[in-house]
Every structure is written in structure tokens, then in C-alpha cells.
Design an enzyme around this catalytic site. Structure first.
Site, mmCIF file in Angstrom:
data_model
loop_
_atom_site.group_PDB
_atom_site.id
_atom_site.type_symbol
_atom_site.label_atom_id
_atom_site.label_comp_id
_atom_site.label_asym_id
_atom_site.label_seq_id
_atom_site.Cartn_x
_atom_site.Cartn_y
_atom_site.Cartn_z
ATOM 1 N N LYS A 74 -32.962 -20.976 -26.343
ATOM 2 C CA LYS A 74 -33.714 -19.889 -26.670
ATOM 3 C C LYS A 74 -32.943 -18.580 -26.678
ATOM 4 C CE LYS A 74 -37.931 -18.108 -24.634
ATOM 5 N NZ LYS A 74 -39.144 -18.075 -23.604
ATOM 6 N N SER A 151 -43.398 -17.845 -24.576
ATOM 7 C CA SER A 151 -42.542 -16.954 -25.728
ATOM 8 C C SER A 151 -41.268 -18.170 -26.165
ATOM 9 C CB SER A 151 -42.002 -15.913 -24.934
ATOM 10 O OG SER A 151 -41.194 -16.224 -23.763
ATOM 11 N N SER A 175 -44.427 -19.418 -20.066
ATOM 12 C CA SER A 175 -43.739 -19.723 -21.399
ATOM 13 C C SER A 175 -43.153 -20.804 -21.706
ATOM 14 C CB SER A 175 -42.688 -18.551 -21.517
ATOM 15 O OG SER A 175 -43.338 -17.182 -21.773
#
Length: 479
Positions: A74, A151, A175
Site C-alpha cells: 500500500k 483506506s 482500514s
């Protein structure tokens, strides 16, 4: 090889590579093609490696349990040598590339993972969806008009589509678990300090952590075995497990004392569909021999929520200043909500910040007392069943943003504030066939209990074969 990750998890595929029944380079090239094709539909990967950068990743992969498995990291809370970490923001798109891997990424490589790219995230990870102005919205493979959550939505979308067996994720308020729930995956948030955040000290006053989303429980457990542990000088570290997390995932958990919540602490009643899924899961747990009863931890949810946003705003301002290195963002460089939170954070006083952190710690002690009576706390992961794209907007007021965020975090954020481990398992489904995550939390440092219970539930109610429709490239063929 086309559908390999639909039937094999990462450990199984690594076993095929080790036994020379599968060529690692062929797997890599095939996975890169599938990533490119699927990304046309899902918009989940922000940066896919090629050329010298890819070859350096191949060469850096060690001979660990995941030798030869392609992996995505990520664009948040992790540094990969040779690439920028954008935080999902246009303002940092031109940042100098990272000179070195962060500690966790270095351990991922030693475990054998071949990092092939970076996944999309909301800007600064502020939103529990993945729709940044820079990069655009990521779509959920279960239904393309839905968000995969955030996220860590870019990672979750690719794993849900079975292009990869697992991918990196971070969690500051839910997240890892929010996208795991919305995408039908397993996602465990480790205890505070379980995985080092070096070279930074901590994030969100200790609320931020990193790990992965995965299809199987054992992949998550084995990766935590490979990445757990403090670095010299870390401000804290979680207590070491008695054995390995992988061993725990295959070990019966014994008879657990499980508390069940049918609504959030201090919150409104859940919709009937979610109450029914909690009741079905409670019945399954009873059938497996656990003691189950309704019970709620006692803490001030409203005060904790205020403290959480205060810490979030202060961190947004500080991180923006540190990473900007003297630059000032222009009117289009960061999203309106990010700018609003940064300005709020600039105004946070030392007294207010310390009181917010003290609220975190006070709540942690409340939960610590609760987990003296119970081993596990069960709820749904979310207070909604699905998340349409555009429901959470970062171009409106902060009040509108927070109102949209509220049903996504009532069960998850308290675990971040208090540092306890928690996980989402895809144990139920809506009438329309969308996944519903069930949320399990435990006392600080008790990941072994969660993995043991997760393994038992995975065997009792398997989810691997429940998968979204095949993603198709713009050329029309399935990915």
C-alpha cells in the site's frame, strides 16, 4: 495457472515453487499480466513495477515461507526502496524515491515475497473508502458501483478478485478490517507494537498498525510470524507469542468466553439484517462449544470519538509539514477534507493533544478490565452492509465527511485507540450475495487466540469458494 489463487493460498503456491512443480518466473509474469488486466476495471494498483525496479524486487526476495509469491504494498506507512510513497496524494507524487525499505518491508522481502507494485489508498488514509482525487476511485469486484472500503481498498480489491492471495494493508481506525468486510476477505489488525513501524516511531499516537488482507487465515498468520518483532529503539513492542501464529491457526481454541454486541457502545441499534448475522454467528460459536452471552464494554464512546479526531487532525498537520520539507500545498494539491483537518490539527494545543491520548489510555484500561471476564468480543465489522462509491466524500465539509464515516467505524476504531488486536471474517452474506464481515476483538497481545478461533471458524464455515464475478479487462477477457 490462470485461476491458481482461487484454489491455492500463498503458502500452498510457495510450496509448489519449492517442490519445482511451478516456475516462479512464470508465476510472476502471469500475475503481472492479470494485475494489468484487472486494474483496467478495478483501478486498485497505483504503481506496477517493471524493468530494473522489478528485477531488483525479484533479486531481493529471500528464501522464506513465501518464496516467489508476488505481493503489493500500500502507498501508506511503508517505504519501498526506489519508489516514492505518495500517501494517495497529488502533493507527494513527485517526492524523491525512498532510499531504503522500511523495517516491515525488509522483513516481507526476507519472507520471500516479490513486491511488484503499490496499491491505491485514500489521501493520507483519512477516509474508510479508496477514492482519492489523485488516482481516482478503486472499485469493488463484487459490484463495480460499490467501494471496496478503505483506506486499504486497493489491496483488498485485488485479493478479492483472486489476482493475488494477500496484499499489504494498514489500519489506523479500521482500514484493514473495513475493506476485508466489504470484499469478503480475512483481515487481522495486530496489537500495537506487534509489527515495527521503523524508521518512524509510531503513528496516530499508537493507533496505526500494518499487516495484510488475505484469503486464508494461515497466510495471515505466517506473514505475521515473518514480520512481527520490534526494531532496536522502538518505543514499545507487543509481548511475544507462546508459539507461532501459524501453529495457533491450526490449533483448537478451547472453550472461549465470548461477549456479543448487538449494537455499538453508545450507538443506535443495527439494522435487522446485521442483528440476524450476529445471532447466526453466535449460534455457530455455541455449536462449536464456546460460552456466548451478550455483554458490552463500558467506555465513553463520544469522548473517545472526539479524542480520535483530535489525534487524527494533529497528525495530519504534522505529517504534512514533515513530508512537505518546506513546500506549501497549492489549492489543488490536497483534498478539501485533508486541508480542513490539517488546519484543525494546527490549532490543537498541547493540552488538548495530551488529554486525547489520555482518553485512549483510559479507554484501554476499561477494555483491559472487560477482557478479564471475556476472551473475545463479537460484533459485525461495520454498521452497514455495503458502501456505494461516492457515499464518503472528501470534497465537502468535515461534518458531512464524519457523518458518512460514522457507520463504518463504530466497532473498529476503539481497537486502534486501545491497541488491541481485532479481525474481520467473511462469515455471512446479504440476500443479494454481498459479504458481511464479523468482527472479533481480544485483549492486548492475544493474536494467538484470534488466529486459533479464526482457523476454527474458517474450517466450520469456509469462504474461499464464495468469490465475486470474474473481473474482465477492457479487451473483454476474464482476468
Amino acid at each position: 495457472m490462470h485461476d491458481l489463487f482461487a484454489t491455492h493460498d500463498a503458502l500452498a503456491v510457495a510450496g509448489l515453487i519449492k517442490a519445482r512443480k511451478l516456475d516462479a518466473r512464470e508465476l510472476l509474469d502471469h500475475t503481472l499480466r492479470r494485475l494489468r488486466d484487472a486494474n483496467e476495471e478495478l483501478n486498485a494498483v497505483a504503481d506496477l513495477y517493471a524493468g530494473e525496479l522489478l528485477e531488483r524486487s525479484v533479486a531481493a526476495a529471500g528464501d522464506g515461507p513465501f518464496r516467489g509469491i508476488p505481493y503489493l504494498v500500500k502507498q501508506l506507512m511503508a517505504e519501498c526502496a526506489g519508489t516514492p510513497t505518495t500517501l494517495g496524494s497529488r502533493f507527494f507524487a513527485r517526492e524523491p524515491v525512498s532510499a531504503a525499505d522500511s523495517a516491515a518491508v525488509a522483513r516481507m522481502r526476507r519472507a520471500g515475497l516479490v513486491i511488484v507494485g503499490r496499491t491505491n489508498t485514500s489521501e493520507f488514509g483519512l477516509a474508510p473508502t479508496t477514492e482519492p482525487a489523485f488516482g481516482g476511485p478503486t472499485r469493488n469486484p463484487w459490484r463495480l458501483d460499490l467501494s471496496p472500503g478503505g483506506s486499504s481498498g486497493g489491496s483488498a480489491a485485488m485479493v478479492a478478485a483472486r489476482v493475488l492471495p494477500m496484499a499489504h494493508a494498514t489500519d489506523g481506525g479500521g482500514s484493514i478490517r473495513i475493506p476485508a468486510s466489504l470484499c469478503g476477505l480475512f483481515g487481522l489488525k495486530p496489537s500495537r507494537g506487534r509489527i515495527s513501524l521503523a524508521p518512524i516511531g509510531e503513528t496516530l499516537a499508537g493507533a496505526g498498525v500494518q499487516h495484510c488482507v488475505s484469503i486464508s487465515v494461515r497466510d495471515s498468520a505466517a506473514l505475521l510470524d515473518a514480520t512481527a518483532g520490534a526494531q532496536p529503539g522502538d518505543p514499545y513492542g507487543a509481548p511475544p507469542p507462546a508459539g507461532t501464529f501459524l501453529e495457533a491457526a491450526s490449533r483448537p481454541p478451547g472453550r472461549l468466553r465470548i461477549a456479543v454486541m448487538r449494537r455499538p457502545v453508545g450507538g443506535a441499534a443495527l439494522e435487522p439484517a446485521l442483528v440476524r448475522t450476529i445471532e447466526r454467528t453466535a449460534k455457530l460459536l455455541e455449536d462449536l462449544g464456546h460460552h456466548v452471552e451478550e455483554a458490552y464494554p463500558d467506555y465513553d464512546a463520544e469522548r473517545l470519538n472526539e479524542a480520535f479526531w483530535r489525534v487524527m487532525c494533529a497528525n495530519t498537520w504534522t505529517n504534512l509539514q514533515v513530508r512537505a520539507n518546506g513546500r506549501t500545498p497549492g489549492p489543488d494539491d490536497i483534498e478539501p477534507v485533508t486541508r480542513l483537518y490539517a488546519e484543525r490539527g494546527r490549532a490543537v494545543t498541547a493540552d488538548e493533544y495530551i488529554r486525547a491520548v489520555q482518553t485512549f489510555h483510559r479507554t484501554g484500561r476499561r477494555l483491559g478490565a472487560f477482557f478479564e471476564a471475556y476472551d473475545v468480543l463479537l460484533s459485525t465489522t461495520l454498521a452497514i452492509t455495503h458502501l456505494p462509491l461516492g457515499r464518503v466524500r472528501t470534497d465537502r465539509s468535515a461534518d458531512e465527511f464524519e457523518k458518512a464515516v460514522a457507520p463504518l467505524t463504530p466497532f473498529t476504531a476503539v481497537c486502534n485507540a486501545t491497541g488491541i488486536p481485532a479481525m474481520s471474517l467473511p462469515l455471512d452474506w446479504t440476500d443479494g450475495g454481498l459479504p458481511i464481515g464479523l468482527h472479533f476483538a481480544a485483549r492486548y497481545g492475544a493474536e494467538e487466540i484470534l488466529y486459533s478461533l479464526a482457523g476454527q471458524l474458517e474450517r466450520a464455515r469456509p469462504w474461499r469458494d464464495r468469490r465475486p464475478p470474474p473481473v474482465r479487462s477492457k479487451r473483454g477477457h476474464p482476468c
